[in-house]
Structures are given as structure tokens and as C-alpha cells.
Design a protein around this motif. Structure first.
Motif, mmCIF file in Angstrom:
data_model
loop_
_atom_site.group_PDB
_atom_site.id
_atom_site.type_symbol
_atom_site.label_atom_id
_atom_site.label_comp_id
_atom_site.label_asym_id
_atom_site.label_seq_id
_atom_site.Cartn_x
_atom_site.Cartn_y
_atom_site.Cartn_z
ATOM 1 N N MET A 1 0.774 -1.225 0.128
ATOM 2 C CA MET A 1 -0.221 0.409 0.236
ATOM 3 C C MET A 1 0.635 1.238 -0.200
ATOM 4 S SD MET A 1 -3.547 0.582 -0.020
ATOM 5 C CE MET A 1 -4.518 1.037 0.579
ATOM 6 N N SER A 2 0.447 1.926 -0.724
ATOM 7 C CA SER A 2 1.414 3.513 -0.774
ATOM 8 C C SER A 2 1.508 4.610 0.740
ATOM 9 C CB SER A 2 1.118 4.336 -1.966
ATOM 10 O OG SER A 2 1.704 5.088 -2.277
ATOM 11 N N THR A 3 2.403 4.980 0.848
ATOM 12 C CA THR A 3 1.697 5.864 2.006
ATOM 13 C C THR A 3 1.590 7.023 1.672
ATOM 14 O OG1 THR A 3 4.231 6.436 1.613
ATOM 15 C CG2 THR A 3 3.622 4.476 3.063
ATOM 16 N N ASN A 4 1.887 7.495 0.272
ATOM 17 C CA ASN A 4 0.921 8.900 -0.041
ATOM 18 C C ASN A 4 -0.613 8.710 -0.334
ATOM 19 O OD1 ASN A 4 3.533 9.215 -1.018
ATOM 20 N ND2 ASN A 4 2.854 8.358 -3.357
ATOM 21 N N LEU A 110 -10.910 2.698 -12.980
ATOM 22 C CA LEU A 110 -9.628 2.210 -12.479
ATOM 23 C C LEU A 110 -9.258 0.827 -11.566
ATOM 24 C CD1 LEU A 110 -10.880 5.088 -9.700
ATOM 25 C CD2 LEU A 110 -8.795 5.147 -11.650
ATOM 26 N N ARG A 111 -10.787 -0.004 -11.910
ATOM 27 C CA ARG A 111 -10.560 -1.867 -11.502
ATOM 28 C C ARG A 111 -9.784 -2.129 -13.099
ATOM 29 N NH1 ARG A 111 -13.304 -5.014 -13.793
ATOM 30 N NH2 ARG A 111 -14.388 -4.393 -14.408
ATOM 31 N N LEU A 112 -10.163 -1.731 -14.047
ATOM 32 C CA LEU A 112 -9.784 -2.527 -14.977
ATOM 33 C C LEU A 112 -7.784 -1.825 -15.071
ATOM 34 C CD1 LEU A 112 -11.874 -2.256 -18.343
ATOM 35 C CD2 LEU A 112 -10.660 -3.475 -17.602
ATOM 36 N N ALA A 113 -7.469 -1.064 -14.742
ATOM 37 C CA ALA A 113 -5.915 -0.133 -14.550
ATOM 38 C C ALA A 113 -5.506 -1.241 -14.001
ATOM 39 C CB ALA A 113 -6.716 1.810 -14.471
ATOM 40 N N ALA A 114 -6.530 -1.235 -12.402
ATOM 41 C CA ALA A 114 -5.620 -2.528 -11.484
ATOM 42 C C ALA A 114 -5.282 -3.512 -12.046
ATOM 43 C CB ALA A 114 -6.630 -1.789 -10.245
ATOM 44 N N GLU A 115 -5.794 -4.238 -12.776
ATOM 45 C CA GLU A 115 -6.366 -5.570 -13.501
ATOM 46 C C GLU A 115 -4.973 -5.542 -14.262
ATOM 47 O OE1 GLU A 115 -9.749 -6.322 -14.164
ATOM 48 O OE2 GLU A 115 -10.387 -6.838 -12.674
ATOM 49 N N HIS A 116 -5.038 -4.669 -15.022
ATOM 50 C CA HIS A 116 -3.661 -4.224 -16.510
ATOM 51 C C HIS A 116 -2.584 -3.642 -15.889
ATOM 52 C CE1 HIS A 116 -7.279 -5.181 -18.882
ATOM 53 N NE2 HIS A 116 -6.476 -5.942 -19.299
ATOM 54 N N ARG A 117 -2.394 -3.873 -14.224
ATOM 55 C CA ARG A 117 -1.038 -3.056 -13.237
ATOM 56 C C ARG A 117 -0.785 -1.779 -13.799
ATOM 57 N NH1 ARG A 117 -0.451 -5.754 -9.509
ATOM 58 N NH2 ARG A 117 1.191 -4.562 -9.341
ATOM 59 N N GLN A 152 -8.193 2.570 -1.696
ATOM 60 C CA GLN A 152 -8.078 1.143 -1.243
ATOM 61 C C GLN A 152 -7.422 0.260 -2.444
ATOM 62 O OE1 GLN A 152 -9.747 -0.656 0.916
ATOM 63 N NE2 GLN A 152 -10.565 1.322 1.388
ATOM 64 N N SER A 153 -6.700 0.386 -2.776
ATOM 65 C CA SER A 153 -5.411 0.114 -4.827
ATOM 66 C C SER A 153 -4.630 0.865 -4.535
ATOM 67 C CB SER A 153 -6.495 -0.080 -5.518
ATOM 68 O OG SER A 153 -5.331 -0.086 -6.588
ATOM 69 N N PRO A 154 -3.350 0.558 -4.834
ATOM 70 C CA PRO A 154 -2.394 0.726 -5.032
ATOM 71 C C PRO A 154 -2.352 1.599 -6.442
ATOM 72 C CG PRO A 154 -1.567 -1.893 -4.620
ATOM 73 C CD PRO A 154 -3.201 -0.738 -3.890
ATOM 74 N N LEU A 155 -2.995 0.667 -7.375
ATOM 75 C CA LEU A 155 -2.435 1.197 -8.525
ATOM 76 C C LEU A 155 -4.380 1.578 -9.239
ATOM 77 C CD1 LEU A 155 -0.235 -1.427 -10.040
ATOM 78 C CD2 LEU A 155 0.147 0.346 -9.771
ATOM 79 N N PRO A 156 -4.190 2.353 -10.437
ATOM 80 C CA PRO A 156 -2.804 3.440 -10.111
ATOM 81 C C PRO A 156 -2.577 4.143 -9.269
ATOM 82 C CG PRO A 156 -4.855 4.146 -11.419
ATOM 83 C CD PRO A 156 -5.530 3.073 -10.303
ATOM 84 N N LYS A 157 -0.881 4.239 -9.641
ATOM 85 C CA LYS A 157 -0.305 5.352 -8.879
ATOM 86 C C LYS A 157 -0.880 6.731 -9.387
ATOM 87 C CE LYS A 157 3.972 2.013 -7.910
ATOM 88 N NZ LYS A 157 5.142 2.062 -8.661
#
Length: 178
Positions: A1-4, A110-117, A152-157
Motif C-alpha cells: 500500500m502506498s504511503t501517499n 480504475l479497476r481495469l487499470a489496476a487489473e492490467h497493472r 483501497q488500491s495501490p494502482l494506479p499510482k
């Protein structure tokens, strides 16, 4: 998890979404996925025919894209490697589920972006053009939904909101301060 915090991961740019150097740009598409006016037409023109070819393949496979849903294609000739196509709601006064459908556009993209890293994504003002969604209300939904997802998600940054006009820029600046 990002600290930002999620706020540190959100940027605002006034300009042309087709020129954004991010992993994916979001296209405010229509349900046919076959291109159109506004942002949709600009993305298809800038990205070239490969985007339309992939959209046709998606149509053949699943019959288009429903309001609130999202699909992903290559970016073609765009600086972005991918285009995430989402279909925003047409504004009918806000009593036909438009707020939830608009939130789903952002969430599913956003979910698609996270799934595709994918580490970065740029959004236009979904539904605020020809679909008539009031810009101020759309801005609130966009930022609330993105902030909740990023928490809830580290990606996308990085999430970039790309606005075209001064009015939209002012709404985002005001909402980003709150």
C-alpha cells in the motif's frame, strides 16, 4: 500500500487528453464503441484505426459496452499505451440512476487499470459534454469515487483529470481543495 494519501496521487491538467503521457487514457465512449463526437472522436482520430478494430472485436464478442461499464484497447498512435472506454450516463435530471452510473464509469475504469497493472490513468469529464451531465455535480462524483478507490488500491499510482475549459478547471480546483 502506498504511503501517499489519495490526494497526492491526483493531478489536474487543462489540455488535450490525447496528448497525455500516461499508461491509459479514458474515452467517454458511446455504447456502440464505434467512435463518435467530442472526446470519443478525438481519441479515435489521434489513435488511428487499430483502436476501432479492437472496439469492433469487443462488440463482436460482447455486443458493445453498457452504461457504467468499461473495456480496454490499445492506444494505437497515442502516447498512452491503452485506452479504457467507458460509457457515461445521459443526464435526465439525476433521477434515473445517473450518479451511480457515473461513479461506476470511474470505478470500473480504475479497476481495469489496476487489473492490467497500469500505474497512471487520465480521465476526461465523463458525460459532461453532449450527454449533458452538470459539470459541478460530475466533478464531485468523479473525485469522491477516485479518492475512495485509491484509498483501497495501490494502482494506479497517478490519476490525472484532464479538463478542456476554464469552468471545469475551476470546479476541479475547488473540489480538490475540499
Amino acid at each position: 500500500m502506498s504511503t501517499n494519501s489519495s490526494s497526492d496521487r491526483i493531478q489536474l491538467v487543462q489540455g488535450d487528453i490525447t496528448r497525455q503521457e500516461v499508461a491509459a487514457i479514458v474515452n467517454a465512449a458511446n455504447s456502440s464503441l464505434l467512435g463518435g463526437g467530442g472526446v470519443d472522436g478525438a481519441i479515435h482520430r489521434a489513435g488511428g484505426p487499430v483502436i476501432l478494430e479492437e472496439c469492433r472485436a469487443i462488440r463482436a464478442r460482447q455486443g458493445g459496452c453498457k452504461t457504467g461499464e468499461a473495456v480496454i484497447t490499445t492506444g494505437g498512435r497515442l502516447p498512452a499505451a491503452h485506452v479504457i472506454h467507458t460509457v457515461g450516463p445521459v443526464w435526465h435530471g439525476g433521477h434515473r440512476g445517473e450518479p451511480e452510473l457515473l461513479a461506476n464509469c470511474y470505478r470500473n475504469s480504475l479497476r481495469l487499470a489496476a487489473e492490467h497493472r497500469l500505474d497512471s490513468i487520465a480521465f476526461p469529464g465523463i458525460s459532461t459534454g453532449i450527454y449533458g451531465y452538470p459539470k459541478k455535480e460530475a466533478t464531485v462524483i468523479a473525485l469522491q469515487t477516485v479518492r475512495a478507490f485509491l484509498a483501497q488500491s495501490p494502482l494506479p499510482k497517478t490519476v490525472v483529470f484532464v479538463v478542456f475549459d476554464d469552468e471545469s478547471r475551476r470546479y476541479y480546483e475547488q473540489e480538490l481543495r475540499s
